[in-house]
Structures are given as structure tokens and as C-alpha cells.
Enzyme design. Structure first.
Site, short mmCIF file in Angstrom:
data_model
loop_
_atom_site.label_atom_id
_atom_site.label_comp_id
_atom_site.label_asym_id
_atom_site.label_seq_id
_atom_site.Cartn_x
_atom_site.Cartn_y
_atom_site.Cartn_z
N HIS A 6 -8.46 9.82 2.98
CA HIS A 6 -8.12 8.69 2.10
C HIS A 6 -8.33 9.15 0.66
O HIS A 6 -9.39 9.70 0.33
CB HIS A 6 -9.02 7.50 2.42
CG HIS A 6 -8.53 6.21 1.82
ND1 HIS A 6 -8.50 5.99 0.47
CD2 HIS A 6 -8.05 5.09 2.39
CE1 HIS A 6 -8.02 4.77 0.23
NE2 HIS A 6 -7.73 4.21 1.40
N ARG A 48 -0.87 8.90 9.06
CA ARG A 48 -0.71 7.48 9.34
C ARG A 48 -0.27 6.69 8.11
O ARG A 48 -0.80 6.89 7.01
CB ARG A 48 -2.06 6.93 9.81
CG ARG A 48 -2.07 5.46 10.09
CD ARG A 48 -3.45 5.04 10.51
NE ARG A 48 -4.41 5.28 9.47
CZ ARG A 48 -4.92 4.32 8.70
NH1 ARG A 48 -4.55 3.06 8.86
NH2 ARG A 48 -5.80 4.60 7.78
N ARG A 61 -0.43 8.78 1.83
CA ARG A 61 -1.79 9.27 1.53
C ARG A 61 -1.90 10.78 1.46
O ARG A 61 -2.68 11.31 0.67
CB ARG A 61 -2.75 8.76 2.60
CG ARG A 61 -3.09 7.37 2.38
CD ARG A 61 -4.22 6.92 3.23
NE ARG A 61 -4.33 5.51 2.98
CZ ARG A 61 -4.82 4.63 3.81
NH1 ARG A 61 -5.28 5.02 4.97
NH2 ARG A 61 -4.88 3.37 3.49
N GLU A 92 0.85 -1.19 0.00
CA GLU A 92 0.00 0.00 0.00
C GLU A 92 0.88 1.24 0.00
O GLU A 92 2.11 1.15 0.15
CB GLU A 92 -0.95 -0.02 1.21
CG GLU A 92 -1.96 -1.15 1.12
CD GLU A 92 -2.99 -1.14 2.25
OE1 GLU A 92 -2.92 -0.29 3.14
OE2 GLU A 92 -3.87 -2.02 2.22
N HIS A 131 -10.86 10.06 6.81
CA HIS A 131 -10.71 8.61 6.99
C HIS A 131 -10.19 8.23 8.37
O HIS A 131 -10.72 7.31 9.00
CB HIS A 131 -9.76 8.11 5.91
CG HIS A 131 -9.55 6.63 5.89
ND1 HIS A 131 -10.59 5.75 5.68
CD2 HIS A 131 -8.43 5.87 6.03
CE1 HIS A 131 -10.11 4.51 5.71
NE2 HIS A 131 -8.82 4.55 5.94
C1 SIN Z 1 -7.47 0.76 2.57
O1 SIN Z 1 -7.72 -0.43 2.38
O2 SIN Z 1 -7.15 1.54 1.67
C2 SIN Z 1 -7.61 1.30 3.97
C3 SIN Z 1 -6.58 0.75 4.86
C4 SIN Z 1 -6.22 1.75 5.90
O3 SIN Z 1 -6.86 2.79 6.03
O4 SIN Z 1 -5.23 1.51 6.59
#
Ligand code: SIN
Length: 529
Positions: free
Chosen positions: A229, A363, A269, A114, A328
Site C-alpha cells: 500500500h 488487487r 497501487r 480509489e 498490505h
Molecule cells: C484503503 O483504505 O486505502 C485500503 C483499502 C484496501 O486496501 O482495499
């Protein structure tokens, strides 16, 4: 004698894992939740749990470095080191409790990558249904553990005396008010995304624990850092369905209104949301696109997302997905030491409600379920060992042992003089809903991804006027939630107005750069009321 040794407020990953652990050591444990046991923000978590579980190219050092980079200079390094070091053990314990994470055909954990992560290290379940699996596991564990579960009961006020916390005031579903006493209270109430109109958080995420702490004068910090997000589905549905970052980790691309790429999709993010906001403004668009058309086996790998999108007429194999940033995750919260103790004796905080220092100003994706597990366990261990007050560790070092290391702090001068002691008792449900929507809209319009003083002062005046109708003894849960949203929004705005720089999730138009002089925490200490 108190009703309980330990009363946990909230039923997500942090709250339930603490309750399970403490009931096993023979303490009398209660869990109070305003919804039902299985409803919590945890079930909305898609992506997963970040943890370095084995040998390979990844390392704990890399996980620490990625977390610190995402946190933009405001993480507590000791807290991050604990998170990463203890994380794998806590994940294995969750697996021992029955959680099933996705595996490859060869039997290894299927790890996703991610944004902000230098390696694939995110465990997931059911594709992007990780939260549901975690919650199922913990609810199953609670059911045989002898924990008293008090559902549909809204905790809205902390009660304390000379020796610290003594209990909480609870509004039951029936409208009846009662006091539950306990030697220890654990705030595990989750996040505050509902402060904004556009959010991925469920209706219950109204910042209740942060608001209770603010009213009681318990130190709260870093609340200007609401993470947006980047890829929530752009639609009329509230909360906005999340389009997991796992898709970008797998190669999905962000495209602007003309179809061009404009950002590194796997940057942290805050960087991606900021680039999206700038592009949307430059192109006068309400949303951009996520192109997942090249992802292989989408339906098999992301079954719940496929179903959800299909119900809205979107087929990711052929269609680009309309996306826009949404509130988020709150990086800050009730300040804790490295065991989860707050500044009020006997009061603990764990999960999104807490500011443990692991997230800093932004975060790292999928570090929050991990935080709930790791710091939840630390809370349980500290209570079981008889700890009651805070130690000068983690973010509390700056308050309890100033000058002994860690980041410095500034106090936020927030006006706590706007609320009446007694709320308007005759507000109809319709009026409460209208006021909630007004607050959410002004926060989205004026205190979203990009902020300026003019907008935030406007938001502060709207929220201040709404707050005048609120107080500590709401007649209904809806009114109590509105009161909490006002309290948290005011704290966010005061800190965001005071922070004259752009850092992590806090972006100021007038101060576009990060300023080393602002590598400090902003703390609300309040005076209680
Ligand atoms: C996501 O799946 O994009 C959210 C995961 C997160 O907020 O840590």
C-alpha cells in the site's frame, strides 16, 4: 461421526459470512480462531467495499475493466465477472444483516473513488472505519446463529485421508493439543503481511492457511504478488497505520522531498508504490509526503483517522502526512475453483487466503471485502448443495483441465527440505520473537517493492536457516506462527526469484518490463510432508 459438518478456520468477513449462511441451512458449524471472535484483519480495512449498486455513469463493465487492468494480465476473467456481477447482491444482504454504510445528505450511498477505479464506487462506513462496521455486523449475526466458536485456538495442521480432509490439529491457548474433525474445512485465515517488518497488517496475519496448505501439498499460486500500500504512515508504530486511499480519491496529493508531485495519485497501487520507491531512492529519503491540506471537512468525514493522527501530533489541515509503502495484501494464496474448492477434497478457501483469480498480479483497491462476501457465499452454497471436490473452473482449470482455456501454469521448484520434522521445542519466547523480527527485516530489506536476485537469494538463505528450527508440531502459538512465516516467505521468495519480469506488485530490477511469455501463474504443489 465428525465433530462438525463444517469447520471454518478464521473469523473475518469470509469466514463469518460462510458460518452464518451454513448454520441457517441446519449444518453443524464451528469457527476456530486464534484470537477472539471480533479480532480479524477485516476490522483493519479502511477504504470499503467496491460495488456498482445502481444506474448512473458507472457500470459493471467498467468495474470489470478496472479490475483486469489493475491485475496486470493475471486475473481469471470468469472470476472477475462473478465478483462484479454478484457483488451488489452480497452487499445488499450485508445491509439487510444490519451493516450501515455512509450516505450523502440526500440519502444516496456516499461513494469514494480509489486508485485504479474509473468511477467513485467504494462504499464506506464511519469515513474509513468500514471493516469495523462489517465485522460488528457479522459478529452480531453469528451470536444468534448457533455456531460453536472456539477462540484462542491455533489451527496448525490439516489432517486428511483417502477421502480428503478429515480435520485439523489445534493448539489451545493453554498449550493443550487437540484434533477437531469435520467433513468440510474452510480456510479463511486472512493474509500474510507479517512476513514483512513494514506492514499495515495486524500481528495475527501470519499466512497460517497458506502455510498449512503448502505443508499438506495443496496447490498455492501467485504468492510473489504481495501488494504494497503506497500510503502507510511513516512512524515507529507496528503495524503501520494506514492512510486510506480514499484521501487520494478525494484530492490529496503525493509530494516528494522537495514538495513536487511525481505520480498520478489515482494510478493502481503497484504503480504508485513503485514510483514512491524510485523517488525515495533517488532522494535518499525514508518517506515522502501526503498533502491532504485542501480536503474539506476532513474531521467530519474521517473522524477515526483525524483522532489517530492527532494523537501523533499530525493535523492534516495544516501538516503534510509522512508516508511510505507497506506490505498490505497478498493477491495469491490457496488455489480455488469458482466455488472456493481447493485441490484437496473437502478443503475450501475464501478471503485473502484464497487465490480465486480475481486479483491477478495486483488487487484493485477495495475489491477484497467484496471478494470475501462473494466467494464466501459461493463456498456456502456449494457445501450446502453437497459439493466436495474441485471443478475445472477459475484458476483450477489450468490444473484440472490443462489446455481448456485460462492462463497456463509453471510449477515453482521450492525446496521443502529445510525444515526438521521436529521443531526445537526449547526455543524461548524471546528467541522466537528475535527470529520473527529477523525474518521480517530481511524480507522488507530484500524482497520489498523492488527486488533483485542478489537480495532475494540473501533473504532465502536467512529464512532457510530460520526454517531449520521449525516444524509441523510447534510447542506454542508463537512458534507455530514463526514456522508459518518461514513457510510463506520461502514460497514467496522461490516464486519471486523464478519470475523474470516486472508485473503488478512484483518488480524486478534486472527485468524491468512486463514479459508476455510470463503471463502464467506460478504454482506451488509441494509434496506434502
Ligand atoms: C484503503 O483504505 O486505502 C485500503 C483499502 C484496501 O486496501 O482495499
Amino acid at each position: 461421526m465428525s465433530d462438525y459438518d463444517v469447520l471454518v478456520v478464521g473469523s473475518g468477513i469470509a469466514g463469518l459470512s460462510i458460518a452464518v449462511r451454513l448454520s441457517r441451512v441446519g449444518l453443524r458449524v464451528g469457527v476456530v480462531t486464534k484470537a477472539s471472535l471480533s479480532d480479524s484483519t477485516t476490522i483493519w480495512a479502511q477504504g470499503g467495499v467496491a460495488a456498482v449498486l445502481g444506474e448512473g455513469e458507472d457500470s459493471k463493465e467498467a468495474h470489470v475493466a478496472d479490475t483486469l487492468r489493475a491485475g496486470a494480465g493475471l486475473c481469471d476473467e470468469e472470476a472477475v465477472a462473478l465478483l462484479v456481477e454478484e457483488g451488489p447482491r452480497r452487499v445488499e444482504e450485508l445491509i439487510d444483516l444490519g451493516a450501515v454504510f455512509d450516505r450523502t445528505d440526500a440519502g444516496a450511498f456516499a461513494l469514494a473513488r480509489e486508485g485504479g477505479h474509473s468511477h467513485p464506487r467504494v462504499l464506506h462506513a464511519g469515513g474509513v472505519a468500514t471493516g469495523i462496521e462489517v465485522q460488528r455486523t457479522l459478529v452480531d449475526a453469528i451470536e444468534g446463529a448457533g455456531v460453536d466458536v472456539i477462540e484462542h485456538s491455533f489451527a496448525h495442521r490439516l489432517l486428511s485421508g483417502d477421502n480428503g480432509v478429515e480435520g485439523i490439529e489445534v493448539l489451545r491457548g493453554s498449550g493443550q493439543r487437540s484434533v477437531v474433525t469435520a467433513s468440510h474445512i474452510v480456510l479463511a485465515t486472512g493474509g500474510a503481511g507479517q512476513v514483512f517488518a513494514v506492514t499495515t497488517n495486524p500481528p495475527e496475519s501470519t499466512g497460517d492457511g497458506v502455510a498449512m496448505a503448502l505443508r499438506a501439498g495443496v496447490a498455492v499460486s501467485d504468492v510473489e504478488f504481495m501488494q504494497f500500500h503506497p500510503t502507510a504512515l511513516y512512524c515507529d508504530i507496528s503495524p503501520r497505520p494506514l492512510i486510506s486511499e480514499a484521501l487520494r480519491g478525494d484530492g490529496a496529493l503525493l509530494r516528494d522531498g522537495e514538495g513536487a508531485r511525481f505520480v498520478d495519485e489515482l494510478a493502481p497501487r503497484d504503480v504508485v508504490s513503485s514510483a514512491m520507491a524510485a523517488t525515495m531512492q533517488a532522494q535518499a529519503r525514508n518517506h515522502l509526503w501526503l498533502d491532504a491540506t485542501t480536503l474539506r471537512d476532513f474531521e467530519q468525514r474521517f473522524p477515526s483517522l483525524t483522532q489517530r493522527l492527532a494523537s501523533l501530533g499530525i493535523h492534516p489541515g495544516e501538516d503534510w502526512i509522512p508516508v511510505a509503502p507497506a506490505a498490505h495484501h497478498l493477491a495469491g494464496g490457496v488455489m480455488t475453483d469458482l466455488s472456493g474448492a481447493t485441490m484437496l477434497e473437502g478443503l475450501w478457501a475464501a478471503g485473502e487466503v484464497a487465490d480465486t483469480g480475481v486479483h491477478g498480479a495486483n488487487r484493485l483497491a477495495s475489491n477484497s471485502l467484496l471478494e470475501g462476501l462473494v466467494f464466501g457465499s459461493r463456498v456456502a452454497e456449494a457445501i450446502a448443495e453437497g459439493q466436495r471436490g474441485p471443478s475445472p473452473t477459475g484458476v483450477l482449470r489450468a490444473l484440472l483441465a490443462p489446455g481448456s482455456g485460462g492462463l497456463g501454469v509453471d510449477e515453482v521448484i521450492a525446496s521443502h527440505d529445510m525444515a526438521d520434522d521436529e521443531p526445537d521445542s526449547d526455543l524461548s519466547l524471546l528467541e522466537i520473537e528475535k527470529q520473527r523480527l529477523a525474518l521480517q527485516q530481511v524480507m522488507t530489506d530484500d524482497a520489498g517493492v523492488v527486488r533483485n536476485a542478489h537480495g532475494m537469494e540473501h533473504a532465502a538463505s536467512v529464512v532457510g536457516a530460520l526454517a531449520r528450527h521449525q516444524g509441523e508440531s510447534p510447542a506454542t502459538m508463537a512458534q507455530g506462527e514463526l514456522s508459518n512465516l518461514c513457510e510463506v516467505a520461502r514460497a514467496m521468495l522461490a516464486a519471486a526469484l523464478q519470475r523474470h519480469e516486472s508485473r503488478g506488485s512484483h518488480e524486478r530490477q534486472e527485468f524491468p518490463e512486463r514479459d508476455p511469455a510470463w503471463q502464467r501463474r506460478l504454482v506451488h504443489r509441494g509434496g506434502g510432508r
